[in-house]
Design a protein around this motif. Structure first.
Motif, short mmCIF file in Angstrom:
data_model
loop_
_atom_site.label_atom_id
_atom_site.label_comp_id
_atom_site.label_asym_id
_atom_site.label_seq_id
_atom_site.Cartn_x
_atom_site.Cartn_y
_atom_site.Cartn_z
N THR A 3 0.84 -1.19 0.00
CA THR A 3 0.00 0.00 0.00
C THR A 3 0.88 1.25 0.00
O THR A 3 2.08 1.20 0.32
CB THR A 3 -0.90 0.03 1.25
OG1 THR A 3 -0.09 0.16 2.42
CG2 THR A 3 -1.74 -1.24 1.35
N LYS A 4 0.27 2.38 -0.32
CA LYS A 4 1.00 3.65 -0.29
C LYS A 4 1.50 3.94 1.12
O LYS A 4 2.60 4.48 1.30
CB LYS A 4 0.08 4.77 -0.77
CG LYS A 4 0.77 6.13 -0.84
CD LYS A 4 -0.17 7.21 -1.33
CE LYS A 4 0.52 8.57 -1.33
NZ LYS A 4 -0.40 9.67 -1.75
N LEU A 5 0.69 3.55 2.13
CA LEU A 5 1.08 3.77 3.52
C LEU A 5 2.34 2.98 3.86
O LEU A 5 3.27 3.50 4.49
CB LEU A 5 -0.08 3.37 4.45
CG LEU A 5 0.08 3.69 5.93
CD1 LEU A 5 0.13 5.20 6.16
CD2 LEU A 5 -1.08 3.08 6.73
N GLU A 6 2.37 1.71 3.43
CA GLU A 6 3.54 0.87 3.70
C GLU A 6 4.75 1.35 2.91
O GLU A 6 5.89 1.37 3.43
CB GLU A 6 3.25 -0.59 3.35
CG GLU A 6 4.39 -1.53 3.71
CD GLU A 6 4.09 -2.97 3.37
OE1 GLU A 6 4.95 -3.83 3.64
OE2 GLU A 6 3.00 -3.25 2.82
N VAL A 70 9.41 11.56 17.17
CA VAL A 70 9.23 12.59 16.16
C VAL A 70 8.28 12.04 15.11
O VAL A 70 8.43 10.89 14.68
CB VAL A 70 10.58 12.96 15.49
CG1 VAL A 70 10.36 13.96 14.36
CG2 VAL A 70 11.55 13.52 16.52
N SER A 71 7.30 12.83 14.71
CA SER A 71 6.41 12.41 13.62
C SER A 71 6.99 12.89 12.30
O SER A 71 7.26 14.08 12.13
CB SER A 71 5.00 12.98 13.82
OG SER A 71 4.38 12.37 14.93
N VAL A 72 7.19 11.95 11.38
CA VAL A 72 7.75 12.27 10.07
C VAL A 72 6.63 12.21 9.03
O VAL A 72 5.85 11.24 8.99
CB VAL A 72 8.86 11.26 9.69
CG1 VAL A 72 9.31 11.47 8.26
CG2 VAL A 72 10.04 11.41 10.65
N ILE A 73 6.53 13.24 8.21
CA ILE A 73 5.54 13.27 7.13
C ILE A 73 6.23 12.82 5.85
O ILE A 73 7.19 13.45 5.40
CB ILE A 73 4.94 14.67 6.97
CG1 ILE A 73 4.28 15.12 8.28
CG2 ILE A 73 3.93 14.68 5.82
CD1 ILE A 73 3.81 16.55 8.28
N MET A 74 5.73 11.73 5.29
CA MET A 74 6.31 11.16 4.07
C MET A 74 5.18 10.83 3.10
O MET A 74 4.27 10.06 3.44
CB MET A 74 7.11 9.91 4.39
CG MET A 74 7.71 9.19 3.19
SD MET A 74 8.97 10.16 2.34
CE MET A 74 10.31 10.09 3.53
N ASP A 75 5.22 11.43 1.93
CA ASP A 75 4.19 11.20 0.90
C ASP A 75 2.78 11.45 1.43
O ASP A 75 1.83 10.71 1.10
CB ASP A 75 4.30 9.77 0.35
CG ASP A 75 5.62 9.51 -0.36
OD1 ASP A 75 6.26 10.50 -0.78
OD2 ASP A 75 6.01 8.34 -0.48
N GLY A 76 2.67 12.44 2.28
CA GLY A 76 1.35 12.81 2.80
C GLY A 76 0.88 12.01 3.98
O GLY A 76 -0.21 12.28 4.52
N ASN A 77 1.63 11.01 4.42
CA ASN A 77 1.25 10.19 5.58
C ASN A 77 2.17 10.48 6.77
O ASN A 77 3.31 10.91 6.61
CB ASN A 77 1.29 8.70 5.24
CG ASN A 77 0.20 8.32 4.25
OD1 ASN A 77 -0.96 8.64 4.45
ND2 ASN A 77 0.58 7.64 3.18
N LEU A 78 1.65 10.21 7.97
CA LEU A 78 2.37 10.50 9.20
C LEU A 78 2.92 9.20 9.79
O LEU A 78 2.21 8.20 9.89
CB LEU A 78 1.40 11.14 10.20
CG LEU A 78 1.97 12.02 11.30
CD1 LEU A 78 2.63 13.26 10.70
CD2 LEU A 78 0.86 12.44 12.26
#
Length: 444
Positions: A3-6, A70-78
């Motif tokens: 998935t995009k999330l993974e 730390v929350s990292v934002i990658m490709d629109g996901n947290l």
């Protein structure tokens, strides 16, 4: 197919490892992948310190720097990225007073609650499982990492999580873990009721609320909450089995409080203590109140005798009772109550509602709902301003009473929902009852 999330999670892992840091997927995402369940979010553990994570990624949020997150934002996901850590000196049986950043994944996994949550995956998909979490899952067992008493005294919320995981994943709580849970149940008094409510919500909305209720009752844990909870009196339940047949959380909570013999006032007090939202309280209490209203309205002691003497039709008598209850508490409340009665016709048995009555409510309730031409004041083709032009009284409580009377007359099919007819009926009602002078209140 990832998935995009993974895919985003793996990008975070790769960026960390390319800079020479260790990085792994950890916790619930690993567990759910092994169980072939949908993964809702990915957590990452790394040897990189928070400042290094912030420097490495373009978009970050300092979620909990003091605890290494730390929350990292990658490709629109947290993605939550947390530094390997050890915890010590837990405060108030909930949070660590001291966090030490370390370089060992195994030491980091050791501090976690259950073996199934103490597994990790590297970027290549290799599983790291030092405490036998995968074997426990295969055996259907839920077990604490290391000493169960230590895990529960570190964080007492883990006891509720234990029951939730057991019911959601159909796992048997390992003997030592269960014994420790029961031994330390009194520690729940240290947990904020908001956190208790969040766990209970997940249990009741989960895959097997019946199992969760059984474990809560067996442990007696809710008796130890910060405030007395009526919900803790689970021994009052005649049966909880029908709850699994209901789908929506509101249906399940309504069933639970009705089955425990709680009226709307008691239900509201309990839900307020548990910090439910106003909307949730309103929805559940409407169902509970509707149930009690039906019982009270159908409590004519001679009703069944009169039916047996063929003096009246029970169905004919119950229809207006049901419809009036709809007008008072709303269609949704009666629809939900109908579902509760359908799965457990005896749920109102403790209130002495005859089975004949319940059977007719189940059989005809939905049809009676659909027959209602209107069910809300705003559907009337007249409003208070129009009535004041034809009824020469100062505005007051009488106006709301007249509008309620008109609503009931139209809903029950005794009056046309036409403006002229409504005004004429309102004038006659005021003249006959003189409610504005006498203060007489009518029950609809």
């Amino acid at each position: 197919m990832k998935t995009k999330l993974e895919q985003g999670a793996l990008k975070v892992l790769q960026k960390l490892t390319q800079q020479g840091f260790q990085a792994y997927l950890v916790g619930g995402c690993v567990r759910d992948q092994q169980l072939r369940r949908a993964v809702k979010d990915y957590d990452i553990a790394t040897s990189a310190h928070p400042a290094q994570v912030v420097e490495l990624f373009e978009r970050t949020i300092p979620t909990g720097l003091q605890h290494g997150t730390v929350s990292v934002i990658m490709d629109g996901n947290l993605y939550e990225v947390t530094t390997f850590r050890k915890e010590a000196d837990y405060e108030q049986f909930r949070r660590p007073a001291e966090v030490e950043f370390i370089d060992s994944l195994e030491e980091d996994l050791k501090r976690r609650d259950f073996t199934m949550n103490a597994m990790a995956l590297d970027a290549a998909g290799m599983l790291i499982d030092p405490f036998g979490g995968l074997a426990d899952l295969a055996q259907g067992s839920l077990r604490c990492v290391g000493n169960a008493s230590e895990r529960f005294t570190e964080d007492a919320l883990r006891m509720l999580r234990c029951i939730r995981f057991s019911s959601e994943y159909e796992l048997q709580i390992e003997g030592g873990t269960w014994q420790a849970l029961c031994k330390h149940a009194s520690l729940l008094k240290h947990i904020a009721l908001e956190r208790v409510r969040m766990e209970l919500e997940r249990m009741i909305a989960g895959a097997n609320p019946l199992k969760a209720i059984g474990l809560l009752a067996a442990s007696g844990m809710l008796l130890e909450a910060k405030q007395p909870l009526r919900l803790a009196q689970l021994d009052r339940l005649r049966t909880a089995e029908p709850i699994n047949q209901l789908k929506a959380p509101t249906e399940r909570w309504s069933f639970l409080y009705i089955a425990m013999g709680m009226n709307a006032s008691e239900t509201e007090a309990d839900m307020r203590s548990l910090t439910f939202s106003k909307a949730q309280i309103k929805a559940v209490c409407a169902v509970v109140a509707a149930a009690y209203k039906l019982v009270d309205a159908a409590a004519d002691v001679d009703l069944l005798n009169r039916v047996n003497r063929h003096e009246l039709s029970l169905e004919h008598e119950l229809e207006p009772i049901w419809k009036r209850t709809v007008l008072r508490y709303g269609k949704e409340a009666l629809q939900l109550l109908g579902k509760v009665l359908a799965v457990d016709p005896k749920v109102l048995e403790h209130l002495s509602l005859p089975s004949q009555v319940v059977s007719l409510f189940i059989q005809h309730g939905e049809a009676w709902l659909n027959e209602l031409e209107i069910d809300r004041l705003e559907q009337l083709r007249v409003d208070g301003k129009q009535l004041l032009t034809h009824i020469h009284h100062a505005p007051g409580p009488w106006l709301a009473e007249v509008l309620q009377f008109l609503l009931h007359e139209v809903a029950l099919g005794r009056l046309s929902n036409e403006t002229d007819a409504l005004i004429a009926e309102a004038v006659m009602f005021v003249e006959n009852s003189k409610s504005s002078e006498s203060g007489t209140q009518h029950e609809y």
